[in-house]
Design a protein around this motif. Sequence first.
Motif, PDB file in Angstrom:
ATOM      1  N   UNK A  22       1.037  -1.303  -0.051  1.00 35.79           N
ATOM      2  CA  UNK A  22      -0.107  -0.015  -0.125  1.00 35.79           C
ATOM      3  C   UNK A  22       0.726   1.358  -0.067  1.00 35.79           C
ATOM      4  N   UNK A  23       1.739   1.308   0.911  1.00 39.26           N
ATOM      5  CA  UNK A  23       2.652   2.395   1.041  1.00 39.26           C
ATOM      6  C   UNK A  23       3.660   2.822   0.153  1.00 39.26           C
ATOM      7  N   UNK A  24       4.130   1.684  -0.526  1.00 32.93           N
ATOM      8  CA  UNK A  24       5.005   1.828  -1.757  1.00 32.93           C
ATOM      9  C   UNK A  24       4.467   2.286  -3.023  1.00 32.93           C
ATOM     10  N   UNK A  25       3.200   1.582  -3.237  1.00 34.71           N
ATOM     11  CA  UNK A  25       2.462   1.873  -4.491  1.00 34.71           C
ATOM     12  C   UNK A  25       1.762   3.343  -4.409  1.00 34.71           C
ATOM     13  N   UNK A  26       1.408   3.602  -3.288  1.00 36.83           N
ATOM     14  CA  UNK A  26       0.800   4.958  -3.224  1.00 36.83           C
ATOM     15  C   UNK A  26       1.856   6.208  -3.119  1.00 36.83           C
ATOM     16  N   UNK A  27       3.071   5.843  -2.322  1.00 37.95           N
ATOM     17  CA  UNK A  27       3.933   6.907  -2.028  1.00 37.95           C
ATOM     18  C   UNK A  27       5.360   6.972  -2.816  1.00 37.95           C
ATOM     19  N   UNK A  28       5.568   5.575  -3.215  1.00 38.69           N
ATOM     20  CA  UNK A  28       6.922   5.618  -3.889  1.00 38.69           C
ATOM     21  C   UNK A  28       6.837   5.372  -5.456  1.00 38.69           C
ATOM     22  N   UNK A  29       5.857   4.639  -5.958  1.00 35.29           N
ATOM     23  CA  UNK A  29       5.811   4.339  -7.349  1.00 35.29           C
ATOM     24  C   UNK A  29       5.613   5.766  -8.241  1.00 35.29           C
ATOM     25  N   UNK A  30       4.857   6.776  -7.754  1.00 37.38           N
ATOM     26  CA  UNK A  30       4.917   8.077  -8.278  1.00 37.38           C
ATOM     27  C   UNK A  30       6.517   8.662  -8.803  1.00 37.38           C
ATOM     28  N   UNK A  31       7.419   8.291  -7.910  1.00 38.20           N
ATOM     29  CA  UNK A  31       8.620   8.653  -8.286  1.00 38.20           C
ATOM     30  C   UNK A  31       9.149   8.058  -9.475  1.00 38.20           C
ATOM     31  N   UNK A  75       1.525   7.102   9.145  1.00 44.78           N
ATOM     32  CA  UNK A  75       2.350   7.512   7.747  1.00 44.78           C
ATOM     33  C   UNK A  75       1.156   7.728   6.592  1.00 44.78           C
ATOM     34  N   UNK A  76      -0.023   7.228   6.537  1.00 45.17           N
ATOM     35  CA  UNK A  76      -0.935   7.651   5.527  1.00 45.17           C
ATOM     36  C   UNK A  76      -2.478   8.111   6.015  1.00 45.17           C
ATOM     37  N   UNK A  77      -2.325   8.283   7.469  1.00 46.52           N
ATOM     38  CA  UNK A  77      -3.823   8.749   7.911  1.00 46.52           C
ATOM     39  C   UNK A  77      -4.948   8.230   7.470  1.00 46.52           C
ATOM     40  N   UNK A  78      -4.921   7.086   7.687  1.00 37.70           N
ATOM     41  CA  UNK A  78      -6.200   6.116   7.674  1.00 37.70           C
ATOM     42  C   UNK A  78      -6.595   5.896   8.987  1.00 37.70           C
ATOM     43  N   UNK A  79      -7.641   6.527   9.389  1.00 40.83           N
ATOM     44  CA  UNK A  79      -7.818   6.180  10.879  1.00 40.83           C
ATOM     45  C   UNK A  79      -9.383   5.968  10.998  1.00 40.83           C
TER      46      UNK A  79
END
Length: 177
Positions: A22-31, A75-79
């Motif tokens: 989740x974190x990688x695809x959302x936050x790192x793939x765009x780079x 890290x992604x504010x899903x609460x």
Amino acid sequence: MHRELRYGGRGRRSSSTARTAFNTIKNEFPQFGGRYEVIHAAELVAQLIAQGRLQVPPEFRKKTVYHDSCYYGRFNEIYDEPRTVLARTGAEVQEMRRHKQFGMCCGAGGGRMWIEEDPDKRVNLLRTAQALETNPEVIAVSCPFCMTMLSDGIKAKELEDKVQTLDVMEIVAKVAT
């Protein structure tokens, strides 16, 4: 688990229960040019319930405390979505002293899952103790690492017959029609 969903050729949408994916695809793939809309599984389930595409009768009815994982929470504010989904299942959602943006790691972060620690200082035992302060029947999680660490905490306290550790999606599966 990670799923790629396609909606009428309008691009790609991804849903994941694996926190690092989740974190990688959302936050790192765009780079690297990867452009995906990534949502947490609880967000997808909440949408399906709201659209009437998934029926979740309120039959779970157990005192449940939700543990915010680092990757989904801080890290992604899903609460709210996991708590909303739990409430729809009929769970009596409780809060730990440290929750949402003030939540605490389960102890698996940074590879701690594989490190032998002094038993008095194990992060998972501290977090389990915080969860147990709410006197839950269930500790709900959204991360397989959190599941392992908190389940181990319950075992260390010899409470397996009194407190379950379940993924939010497992709870949904128990009551969904």
